[in-house]
Design a protein around this motif. Structure first.
Motif, PDB file in Angstrom:
ATOM      1  N   ARG A  79       0.852  -1.193   0.000  1.00 12.44           N
ATOM      2  CA  ARG A  79       0.000   0.000   0.000  1.00 12.44           C
ATOM      3  C   ARG A  79       0.887   1.241   0.000  1.00 12.44           C
ATOM      4  O   ARG A  79       2.104   1.161   0.110  1.00 12.44           O
ATOM      5  CB  ARG A  79      -0.910   0.003   1.233  1.00 12.44           C
ATOM      6  CG  ARG A  79      -1.540  -1.331   1.584  1.00 12.44           C
ATOM      7  CD  ARG A  79      -2.402  -1.913   0.488  1.00 12.44           C
ATOM      8  NE  ARG A  79      -2.999  -3.191   0.876  1.00 12.44           N
ATOM      9  CZ  ARG A  79      -3.556  -4.044   0.036  1.00 12.44           C
ATOM     10  NH1 ARG A  79      -3.605  -3.771  -1.254  1.00 12.44           N
ATOM     11  NH2 ARG A  79      -4.065  -5.183   0.460  1.00 12.44           N
ATOM     12  N   ASP A  80       0.255   2.413  -0.097  1.00 13.66           N
ATOM     13  CA  ASP A  80       1.025   3.655  -0.084  1.00 13.66           C
ATOM     14  C   ASP A  80       1.639   3.922   1.283  1.00 13.66           C
ATOM     15  O   ASP A  80       2.775   4.394   1.384  1.00 13.66           O
ATOM     16  CB  ASP A  80       0.134   4.834  -0.496  1.00 13.66           C
ATOM     17  CG  ASP A  80      -0.276   4.772  -1.968  1.00 13.66           C
ATOM     18  OD1 ASP A  80       0.474   4.149  -2.751  1.00 13.66           O
ATOM     19  OD2 ASP A  80      -1.326   5.321  -2.314  1.00 13.66           O
ATOM     20  N   ARG A 102      11.747  -3.437  -1.905  1.00 14.18           N
ATOM     21  CA  ARG A 102      10.284  -3.356  -1.860  1.00 14.18           C
ATOM     22  C   ARG A 102       9.708  -3.250  -3.276  1.00 14.18           C
ATOM     23  O   ARG A 102       8.670  -3.855  -3.582  1.00 14.18           O
ATOM     24  CB  ARG A 102       9.859  -2.162  -0.998  1.00 14.18           C
ATOM     25  CG  ARG A 102       8.376  -2.054  -0.774  1.00 14.18           C
ATOM     26  CD  ARG A 102       8.062  -1.186   0.432  1.00 14.18           C
ATOM     27  NE  ARG A 102       8.693   0.116   0.396  1.00 14.18           N
ATOM     28  CZ  ARG A 102       9.619   0.537   1.270  1.00 14.18           C
ATOM     29  NH1 ARG A 102      10.018  -0.255   2.250  1.00 14.18           N
ATOM     30  NH2 ARG A 102      10.125   1.741   1.171  1.00 14.18           N
ATOM     31  N   ARG A 103      10.377  -2.486  -4.137  1.00 15.30           N
ATOM     32  CA  ARG A 103       9.941  -2.379  -5.532  1.00 15.30           C
ATOM     33  C   ARG A 103       9.923  -3.745  -6.206  1.00 15.30           C
ATOM     34  O   ARG A 103       8.960  -4.081  -6.930  1.00 15.30           O
ATOM     35  CB  ARG A 103      10.873  -1.433  -6.290  1.00 15.30           C
ATOM     36  CG  ARG A 103      10.570  -1.351  -7.791  1.00 15.30           C
ATOM     37  CD  ARG A 103      11.690  -0.659  -8.550  1.00 15.30           C
ATOM     38  NE  ARG A 103      12.969  -1.344  -8.416  1.00 15.30           N
ATOM     39  CZ  ARG A 103      13.296  -2.460  -9.067  1.00 15.30           C
ATOM     40  NH1 ARG A 103      12.431  -3.032  -9.903  1.00 15.30           N
ATOM     41  NH2 ARG A 103      14.486  -3.017  -8.900  1.00 15.30           N
ATOM     42  N   GLN A 104      10.950  -4.534  -5.970  1.00 10.76           N
ATOM     43  CA  GLN A 104      11.006  -5.871  -6.577  1.00 10.76           C
ATOM     44  C   GLN A 104       9.838  -6.740  -6.125  1.00 10.76           C
ATOM     45  O   GLN A 104       9.222  -7.452  -6.930  1.00 10.76           O
ATOM     46  CB  GLN A 104      12.332  -6.548  -6.220  1.00 10.76           C
ATOM     47  CG  GLN A 104      13.556  -5.907  -6.846  1.00 10.76           C
ATOM     48  CD  GLN A 104      14.819  -6.670  -6.473  1.00 10.76           C
ATOM     49  OE1 GLN A 104      14.991  -7.833  -6.834  1.00 10.76           O
ATOM     50  NE2 GLN A 104      15.707  -6.021  -5.733  1.00 10.76           N
ATOM     51  N   ASP A 150      -8.501 -19.019  -4.394  1.00 11.41           N
ATOM     52  CA  ASP A 150      -9.023 -17.918  -3.590  1.00 11.41           C
ATOM     53  C   ASP A 150      -7.832 -17.259  -2.895  1.00 11.41           C
ATOM     54  O   ASP A 150      -7.378 -17.716  -1.842  1.00 11.41           O
ATOM     55  CB  ASP A 150     -10.031 -18.444  -2.565  1.00 11.41           C
ATOM     56  CG  ASP A 150     -10.553 -17.352  -1.636  1.00 11.41           C
ATOM     57  OD1 ASP A 150     -10.257 -16.163  -1.878  1.00 11.41           O
ATOM     58  OD2 ASP A 150     -11.240 -17.694  -0.651  1.00 11.41           O
ATOM     59  N   VAL A 151      -7.296 -16.199  -3.490  1.00  8.10           N
ATOM     60  CA  VAL A 151      -6.108 -15.544  -2.962  1.00  8.10           C
ATOM     61  C   VAL A 151      -6.145 -14.069  -3.341  1.00  8.10           C
ATOM     62  O   VAL A 151      -6.704 -13.700  -4.377  1.00  8.10           O
ATOM     63  CB  VAL A 151      -4.818 -16.212  -3.511  1.00  8.10           C
ATOM     64  CG1 VAL A 151      -4.690 -15.999  -5.011  1.00  8.10           C
ATOM     65  CG2 VAL A 151      -3.588 -15.728  -2.786  1.00  8.10           C
ATOM     66  N   ALA A 152      -5.577 -13.238  -2.479  1.00  8.14           N
ATOM     67  CA  ALA A 152      -5.571 -11.794  -2.723  1.00  8.14           C
ATOM     68  C   ALA A 152      -4.253 -11.203  -2.239  1.00  8.14           C
ATOM     69  O   ALA A 152      -3.532 -11.801  -1.433  1.00  8.14           O
ATOM     70  CB  ALA A 152      -6.744 -11.122  -2.002  1.00  8.14           C
ATOM     71  N   LEU A 153      -3.942 -10.014  -2.749  1.00  4.77           N
ATOM     72  CA  LEU A 153      -2.734  -9.302  -2.335  1.00  4.77           C
ATOM     73  C   LEU A 153      -2.799  -9.007  -0.846  1.00  4.77           C
ATOM     74  O   LEU A 153      -3.801  -8.463  -0.363  1.00  4.77           O
ATOM     75  CB  LEU A 153      -2.621  -7.996  -3.124  1.00  4.77           C
ATOM     76  CG  LEU A 153      -1.333  -7.186  -2.952  1.00  4.77           C
ATOM     77  CD1 LEU A 153      -0.178  -7.885  -3.654  1.00  4.77           C
ATOM     78  CD2 LEU A 153      -1.517  -5.775  -3.498  1.00  4.77           C
ATOM     79  N   PRO A 154      -1.760  -9.342  -0.078  1.00  7.24           N
ATOM     80  CA  PRO A 154      -1.767  -9.036   1.361  1.00  7.24           C
ATOM     81  C   PRO A 154      -1.476  -7.561   1.607  1.00  7.24           C
ATOM     82  O   PRO A 154      -1.117  -6.817   0.678  1.00  7.24           O
ATOM     83  CB  PRO A 154      -0.617  -9.905   1.889  1.00  7.24           C
ATOM     84  CG  PRO A 154       0.338  -9.984   0.739  1.00  7.24           C
ATOM     85  CD  PRO A 154      -0.518 -10.020  -0.498  1.00  7.24           C
ATOM     86  N   ASP A 155      -1.653  -7.121   2.844  1.00  6.98           N
ATOM     87  CA  ASP A 155      -1.247  -5.764   3.207  1.00  6.98           C
ATOM     88  C   ASP A 155       0.274  -5.637   3.124  1.00  6.98           C
ATOM     89  O   ASP A 155       0.804  -4.616   2.680  1.00  6.98           O
ATOM     90  CB  ASP A 155      -1.691  -5.424   4.641  1.00  6.98           C
ATOM     91  CG  ASP A 155      -3.194  -5.370   4.796  1.00  6.98           C
ATOM     92  OD1 ASP A 155      -3.885  -5.095   3.794  1.00  6.98           O
ATOM     93  OD2 ASP A 155      -3.684  -5.613   5.913  1.00  6.98           O
ATOM     94  N   ALA A 156       0.962  -6.666   3.571  1.00  2.74           N
ATOM     95  CA  ALA A 156       2.423  -6.636   3.647  1.00  2.74           C
ATOM     96  C   ALA A 156       2.936  -8.071   3.765  1.00  2.74           C
ATOM     97  O   ALA A 156       2.160  -9.025   3.730  1.00  2.74           O
ATOM     98  CB  ALA A 156       2.870  -5.794   4.840  1.00  2.74           C
ATOM     99  N   SER A 157       4.268  -8.221   3.894  1.00  2.00           N
ATOM    100  CA  SER A 157       4.989  -9.497   3.962  1.00  2.00           C
ATOM    101  C   SER A 157       5.220 -10.035   2.555  1.00  2.00           C
ATOM    102  O   SER A 157       4.816  -9.413   1.564  1.00  2.00           O
ATOM    103  CB  SER A 157       4.294 -10.549   4.835  1.00  2.00           C
ATOM    104  OG  SER A 157       3.306 -11.242   4.117  1.00  2.00           O
ATOM    105  N   PHE A 158       5.878 -11.197   2.432  1.00  7.94           N
ATOM    106  CA  PHE A 158       6.121 -11.745   1.098  1.00  7.94           C
ATOM    107  C   PHE A 158       5.444 -13.106   0.904  1.00  7.94           C
ATOM    108  O   PHE A 158       5.929 -13.959   0.179  1.00  7.94           O
ATOM    109  CB  PHE A 158       7.609 -11.819   0.761  1.00  7.94           C
ATOM    110  CG  PHE A 158       8.515 -12.459   1.789  1.00  7.94           C
ATOM    111  CD1 PHE A 158       8.184 -13.638   2.429  1.00  7.94           C
ATOM    112  CD2 PHE A 158       9.740 -11.867   2.097  1.00  7.94           C
ATOM    113  CE1 PHE A 158       9.036 -14.226   3.349  1.00  7.94           C
ATOM    114  CE2 PHE A 158      10.601 -12.442   3.018  1.00  7.94           C
ATOM    115  CZ  PHE A 158      10.252 -13.634   3.632  1.00  7.94           C
TER     116      PHE A 158
END
Length: 407
Positions: free
Chosen positions: A214-215, A299-301, A318-326
């Motif tokens: 996120r921003d 982070r860009r990568q 059933d999967v979505a972009l997380p807030d953070a982590s890899f």
């Protein structure tokens, strides 16, 4: 032998090896592992140079457990830049050999097993070190249900007041492992109020804080405390490391920061425990904490990689972009469950995927505990997108083919 050792559960990757023991992966395809959260991006050159430059002097002396003033000041300066929080480097910061070692050791410092009902609260799913630290500290873990509707954020309101009353330590993981949820300020406020009422310590595991999509950067525990006027950071300790931030898991370098009255006994414990950081590692760590350009590029990568891979997997899972982590925390079709073989859907999915397409993922049930007859990780798999983009994209393509072929 210490009888508490018998309470330790097999580590997730030990269980994974057992699950795969009779599997012969497809030899026509090269192996791709999404199973272990081990950063694979290149370590920055300047850090390696700092490491090498310190060898002549860094190997000829015993290190102080408290670390050098230069390292503590570098850590404090990073907290100031990242969170806008001013710390006393001498009393509120302590270098550690990675967050894993520190999380375990901190529990041994905090827990008083002579108090009846000693309890350690932790999210479920969770990082297994929390549970092991509780067991070997002589406490009982209490697993907090996570809410799928809120990206598997911990449901703190589900904890009975009687449990909070006997809690000595609370493990918080934000951004979370495995789902990547970030705790908002109102949840921090709720936990601080509970800590004030019951006197327990909060250990805030923030090792994924610099990989976000996120921003706004994820809110940290010290930052939340300061926003709420808790500038003494009472009963709060933050844990972070360079492993994910700087792609150096082998360096084993991090630090803890927070309540000075907790730092002091933790330093005493670590002095006896032999927890001093090598001077060579300290020198490299000073350089790493002082540079942000490599973190921005890292982070860009991850952002570019997740932007490519997530939509592909979302077509079949059933999967979505997380807030953070890899990590991606994906639900698998329930039809994979094999009751006759005693395999949950996530276990059977992992076995078949490895056998047919030579891709390793981690069953979600191995990251959680059954409570009330249900394991919140069952039916999900954790995928660590730590390799180069081409390899992760190839893995996503194989998973698409695997599920399409089975449909």
């Amino acid at each position: 032998m210490n009888p508490l050792l018998s309470r330790l559960q097999p580590y997730p990757f030990e269980r994974l090896r057992k699950l795969f023991a009779d599997i012969t992966p497809n030899p026509a395809l090269r192996p791709i592992s999404l199973g272990i959260g081990e950063p694979k991006h290149a370590a920055p050159d300047f850090l390696k140079q700092a490491l090498a430059a310190s060898l002549d002097t860094g190997l000829s002396s015993y290190p102080a457990t408290a670390g050098t003033p230069a390292l503590r000041e570098a850590c404090a300066a990073w907290v100031q830049r990242r969170y806008g929080v001013a710390l006393d480097a001498a009393t509120q910061v302590l270098p550690v050999n990675g967050s894993r070692e520190a999380l375990f050791a901190f529990a041994q410092t905090v827990i008083d097993p002579t108090r009846p009902g000693a309890t350690v609260v932790m999210p479920n799913p969770f990082y297994q070190i929390y549970e092991g630290a509780a067991f070997l500290g002589g406490a009982e873990p209490h697993y907090v249900a996570c809410d799928p509707a809120r990206n598997f954020a911990a449901d703190w309101d589900s904890v009975p007041e009687a449990v909070w009353a006997r809690t000595q330590l609370l493990f918080v993981c934000s951004p979370g492992n495995p789902a990547g949820a970030v705790m908002p300020l109102d949840e921090w406020q709720r936990l601080f109020e509970l800590s004030d009422r019951h006197g327990f310590v909060i250990a805030s595991d923030e090792c994924y804080s610099e990989i976000y999509f996120r921003d706004d950067a994820p809110l940290g525990g010290l930052e939340a405390a300061q926003r709420l006027g808790r500038t003494d950071f009472r009963r709060l300790m933050m844990f972070t490391s360079l492993s994910k931030r700087s792609n150096v898991p082998g360096l084993r370098s991090g630090f803890v920061a927070g309540d000075a009255s907790l730092i002091k006994p933790f330093l005493l414990y670590r002095t006896y425990h032999g927890g001093a950081m090598s001077p060579v590692v300290q020198a490299a760590s000073v350089a790493a904490w002082g540079d942000e350009d490599h973190v921005v590029d890292n982070r860009r990568q991850y952002r570019e990689k997740f932007a490519q891979v997530t939509p592909l997997l979302a077509q079949v899972l059933d999967v979505a972009l997380p807030d953070a982590s890899f990590y991606l925390w994906a639900a698998v079709p329930a039809s994979f469950a094999d009751a006759a073989a005693g395999l949950s859907a996530d276990e059977a999915f992992a076995r078949e995927l490895l056998a047919q397409y030579n891709v390793t993922v981690l069953p979600g049930s191995y990251l959680a505990r059954e409570v009330g007859g249900a394991n919140p990780g069952t039916g999900r798999v954790r995928m660590a997108l730590v390799a180069e983009p081409a390899e992760c994209l190839e893995a996503a393509g194989r998973i698409q083919a695997f599920l399409s072929r089975r449909a």
